[in-house]
Design a protein around this motif. Structure first.
Motif, PDB file in Angstrom:
ATOM      1  N   ILE A 145    -127.722 -35.942 -19.265  1.00 10.90           N
ATOM      2  CA  ILE A 145    -128.360 -36.812 -18.273  1.00 10.90           C
ATOM      3  C   ILE A 145    -127.291 -37.423 -17.372  1.00 10.90           C
ATOM      4  O   ILE A 145    -126.325 -38.016 -17.849  1.00 10.90           O
ATOM      5  N   GLU A 146    -127.486 -37.278 -16.080  1.00  7.92           N
ATOM      6  CA  GLU A 146    -126.586 -37.845 -15.082  1.00  7.92           C
ATOM      7  C   GLU A 146    -127.225 -39.066 -14.447  1.00  7.92           C
ATOM      8  O   GLU A 146    -128.431 -39.277 -14.543  1.00  7.92           O
ATOM      9  N   GLU A 147    -126.405 -39.853 -13.776  1.00  8.70           N
ATOM     10  CA  GLU A 147    -126.907 -41.009 -13.025  1.00  8.70           C
ATOM     11  C   GLU A 147    -127.465 -40.502 -11.701  1.00  8.70           C
ATOM     12  O   GLU A 147    -126.770 -40.429 -10.691  1.00  8.70           O
ATOM     13  N   LYS A 148    -128.731 -40.130 -11.725  1.00  5.04           N
ATOM     14  CA  LYS A 148    -129.331 -39.575 -10.514  1.00  5.04           C
ATOM     15  C   LYS A 148    -130.849 -39.564 -10.632  1.00  5.04           C
ATOM     16  O   LYS A 148    -131.423 -39.878 -11.682  1.00  5.04           O
ATOM     17  N   LYS A 160    -140.341 -42.053  -7.389  1.00  3.20           N
ATOM     18  CA  LYS A 160    -139.159 -41.329  -7.861  1.00  3.20           C
ATOM     19  C   LYS A 160    -138.904 -41.620  -9.343  1.00  3.20           C
ATOM     20  O   LYS A 160    -139.419 -42.596  -9.899  1.00  3.20           O
ATOM     21  N   ILE A 161    -138.097 -40.766  -9.956  1.00  2.29           N
ATOM     22  CA  ILE A 161    -137.761 -40.889 -11.381  1.00  2.29           C
ATOM     23  C   ILE A 161    -136.237 -40.949 -11.492  1.00  2.29           C
ATOM     24  O   ILE A 161    -135.534 -40.076 -10.983  1.00  2.29           O
ATOM     25  N   ARG A 162    -135.737 -41.943 -12.177  1.00  2.00           N
ATOM     26  CA  ARG A 162    -134.286 -42.163 -12.276  1.00  2.00           C
ATOM     27  C   ARG A 162    -133.773 -41.958 -13.690  1.00  2.00           C
ATOM     28  O   ARG A 162    -134.393 -42.412 -14.667  1.00  2.00           O
ATOM     29  N   GLY A 163    -132.649 -41.267 -13.807  1.00  2.00           N
ATOM     30  CA  GLY A 163    -131.991 -41.091 -15.087  1.00  2.00           C
ATOM     31  C   GLY A 163    -130.719 -41.915 -15.174  1.00  2.00           C
ATOM     32  O   GLY A 163    -130.012 -42.067 -14.179  1.00  2.00           O
TER      33      GLY A 163
END
Length: 298
Positions: free
Chosen positions: A142-145, A200-203
């Motif tokens: 999982i990345e910060e995106k 939107k969906i944030r990781g």
């Protein structure tokens, strides 16, 4: 002030549910919490453990505990719990998993409150297992995106313990279609993908919870009968979304059943092998692609 509903599903998890609840109780938050505890008629001491532990709950946590009089099954139990949600956001933590960061919920809450264009956020999760090759590894990459529904589906990266999602997602057409299918396996993935219809969906790459991998877990080990149920889920997702998601679904179904078919033939399990063969034939376009790829590689 908005508040958060936390859904905890449990069944025969007397050895795990205490740390699950304590991980929730230690959360440092500035908002009220509704804790929906749904015990699917456990036959061990889960009920007794829960009744003792909820006495320790902080005052800002309102607990709604249900011990079903009969076993509903994992998916109907999930659907039943969702009907009781009253918060503006929902978090999840299966009874054998637990949160390890006391600021997890507040950080995710603040993100969604301050970024109205997002419908969901999730984070990195650590595996806990007796298998040294799995223990202390990450559940996924999982990345910060931001993530699309296709990425979530294709790479299967979102773990239940990591999600905070807007409750309004429960009202969309995909989730309402989901409720009509109590037989679905890994039901939560459909819910997470459908968040993309609302924003939107944030990781986040930070580890804030633990996934306990053990023999009684829903997704533990190789199970070719369970793979048939997984095919049904993928087919359901394909029919709902179409496009690239449907293409991905068809390939996943074909690949899963191709591998299972070969393994089952070697084991002499003709009955189960035939069931997978039916899926292979149903996705025969992918069979042609697979054969062409194999021929080109020679």
């Amino acid at each position: 002030m908005n508040f958060v509903s936390i859904v905890v599903l449990t069944y025969n998890q007397e050895n795990f549910i205490a740390r699950n609840l304590r991980g929730i109780f230690k959360q440092k938050v500035n908002f009220p919490i509704q804790l929906i505890l749904s015990n699917d008629h456990s036959t061990d001491a889960t009920d007794q453990v829960i009744k003792e532990l909820i006495k320790e709950a902080p005052s800002h946590i309102q607990i709604l505990y249900t011990n079903h009089s009969k076993n509903l099954g994992s998916t109907p139990n999930f659907y039943d719990a969702l009907k009781k949600v009253t918060g503006q956001y929902i978090a999840f933590c299966e009874g054998d998993d637990y949160w390890v960061d006391e600021n997890k919920l507040q950080q995710q809450y603040d993100f969604l409150e301050n970024n109205a264009e997002y419908a969901m956020c999730f984070h990195q999760v650590k595996n806990e297992s007796s298998d040294p090759n799995l223990n202390n590894t990450n559940f996924s990459v999982i990345e910060e995106k931001d993530y699309t529904a296709l990425e979530i589906y294709k790479h299967w990266i979102v773990h239940t313990t990591s999600v905070l999602i807007k409750t309004e997602v429960l009202e969309n057409k995909i989730v309402k279609s989901m409720y009509k299918h109590p037989e679905l396996l890994y039901f939560d993935t459909v819910l997470y993908m459908s968040a993309s219809l609302h924003g939107k969906i944030r990781g986040f790459s930070k580890i804030m919870s633990v996934y306990t991998r053990h023999e009684a877990g829903l997704s533990n080990g190789i199970n070719y009968s369970r793979d048939l149920m997984h095919n049904m889920l993928d087919e359901f997702i394909a029919n709902l979304y179409g496009g690239k998601i449907k293409e991905t679904s068809n390939w996943l179904i074909f690949s899963r059943s191709r591998i299972a078919f070969v393994k089952l033939l070697r084991k002499g399990n003709m009955f189960l092998a035939f069931k997978h063969l039916k899926w292979i034939l149903k996705k025969r376009v992918n069979l042609k692609i697979y054969i062409l790829k194999k021929l080109k590689s020679k």
